[in-house]
Write an enzyme that holds these catalytic residues in place. Structure first.
Site, mmCIF file in Angstrom:
data_model
loop_
_atom_site.group_PDB
_atom_site.id
_atom_site.type_symbol
_atom_site.label_atom_id
_atom_site.label_comp_id
_atom_site.label_asym_id
_atom_site.label_seq_id
_atom_site.Cartn_x
_atom_site.Cartn_y
_atom_site.Cartn_z
ATOM 1 N N SER A 136 0.833 -1.217 0.000
ATOM 2 C CA SER A 136 0.000 0.000 0.000
ATOM 3 C C SER A 136 0.858 1.253 0.000
ATOM 4 C CB SER A 136 -0.885 0.021 1.253
ATOM 5 O OG SER A 136 -1.605 1.232 1.327
ATOM 6 N N TYR A 149 -1.946 -0.615 10.075
ATOM 7 C CA TYR A 149 -2.136 -1.084 8.696
ATOM 8 C C TYR A 149 -0.863 -0.836 7.883
ATOM 9 C CZ TYR A 149 -4.067 -1.236 3.947
ATOM 10 O OH TYR A 149 -4.303 -1.532 2.625
#
Ligand code: NDP
Length: 239
Positions: A136, A149
Site C-alpha cells: 500500500s 495497517y
C-alpha cells in the site's frame, strides 16, 4: 508466459477479483481463494475456462497450503502467487484495540507468510516462480489512523525484498503499492463517521481496481530473468 497458473488470495472482491478477471481474459489458469465462497463460485462461473476455487482463510496456514496444493494438483505447476488478501482497521492508536491490530497482523502479514511457506518449496522444485504481494501507499507516506495497517504493509515490503535477496535467480518478487482504489476495503471500518469519511474519499479519488490488476499483469509479463521489484500506482489526485 504460456497460460500461467496463478493463485490469488482475496479473489472474492476488489483488486483480487479484478486481477482474476484480467488474467482469465488473457488465458491464465486460476486458483482463487477467499472466505466468501459464494462470491468465488459466482466469479468462477462467470469467467469460465480453467478456474478453481477454494474456501480459504489466509490466517490458517493449512488453508493457504491447500490452495497452493490445489494449483499443483489441478494444473501441474504454480507460476505466480498474488498475495492480495487484506483487511484495514482504521482509527487512531489510542482508540483501537489490540484485537484490531491482531486482525491486520494476522491477515496482512501472517497471511502472506503462509503463502510464502506454501509456495517456496514448489517454486524451488520448479526452479521458477513469482510472488506478487499487494502492499500500500500507506506504507510509503505514513498518515494518522492507518498506522498499524501501514506497519503490516511495510513488513510485507521488507519480506518481499529480503526474499528476493535470499531466494536466488529462479524467484521473481514484486510488491505493488496501490493508492486509493475503489473497493469494499473501507466497508469494515467500525466507526460510522470515519467509515463515511473514507467512503467519500474513495468515491472522490478511488481508481478502478483494474488499475492494480494491470500492474500485476505488467510484472508477470516480463521475461523470466527480469524482476519488477516495486510498483506504485496512485490516483493522480492523491497527495
Ligand atoms: P476488498 O475488501 O474488496 O478485498 C479484500 C479481499 O481480501 C477480499 O476478497 C476478502 O475476501 C479477502 N480477505 C480478507 N480477509 C481474509 C482472510 N482472512 N482470508 C482470506 N481472504 C481474506 O479490498 P481491496 O480489493 O481493496 O483489498 C485488496 C488488497 O489491496 C488488500 O491487501 C488491501 O490492503 C490492499 N490495498 C487496497 C487499497 C485500496 O484503496 N482499496 C489501497 C492499498 C492497498 P473474503 O472476505 O471473502 O475472505
Amino acid at each position: 508466459m504460456d497460460a500461467p497458473v496463478v493463485v490469488i488470495t482475496g479473489a472474492s472482491s476488489g483488486i483480487g477479483e479484478a486481477t482474476a478477471r484480467l488474467l482469465a481474459g488473457r488465458g491464465a489458469r486460476l486458483v482463487l481463494g477467499a472466505r466468501r465462497t459464494d462470491r468465488l463460485e459466482a466469479l468462477a462461473g462467470e469467467l469460465g475456462g480453467e478456474v478453481r476455487t477454494l474456501t480459504t482463510d489466509v490466517r490458517r496456514r493449512e488453508d493457504v497450503a491447500a490452495l497452493v496444493d490445489l494449483a499443483v494438483e489441478a494444473f501441474g505447476r504454480l507460476d505466480v502467487v498474488v498475495a492480495n488478501a487484506g483487511v484495514s482497521r482504521i482509527g487512531p492508536l489510542d482508540e483501537q484495540t489490540v484485537d484490531d491490530w491482531d486482525a491486520m497482523i494476522d491477515v496482512n502479514l501472517r497471511g502472506v507468510l503462509h503463502a510464502v511457506a506454501a509456495a517456496l518449496p514448489v517454486f524451488r522444485a520448479q526452479a521458477a516462480g513469482h510472488l506478487i504481494s499487494i502492499v500500500s501507499t500507506s506504507g510509503l507516506k505514513i498518515v494518522p489512523e492507518q498506522v498499524v495497517y501501514a506497519a503490516t504493509k511495510n513488513a510485507v515490503r521488507t519480506l518481499s525484498e529480503g526474499l528476493r535477496q535470499e531466494a536466488g535467480p529462479h524467484l521473481r518478487v514484486t510488491a505493488i503499492s496501490p493508492g486509493f482504489t475503489a473497493t469494499e476495503l473501507v466497508d469494515a471500518v467500525e466507526d460510522p463517521e470515519l467509515r463515511e469519511q473514507y467512503r467519500a474519499r474513495m468515491a472522490e479519488l478511488g481508481m478502478p481496481a483494474d488499475a492494480i490488476a494491470r500492474a500485476v499483469a505488467y510484472a508477470m509479463d516480463q521475461p523470466p530473468g527480469v524482476d519488477v521489484g516495486e510498483i506504485v500506482v496512485r490516483p493522480t489526485a492523491q497527495n
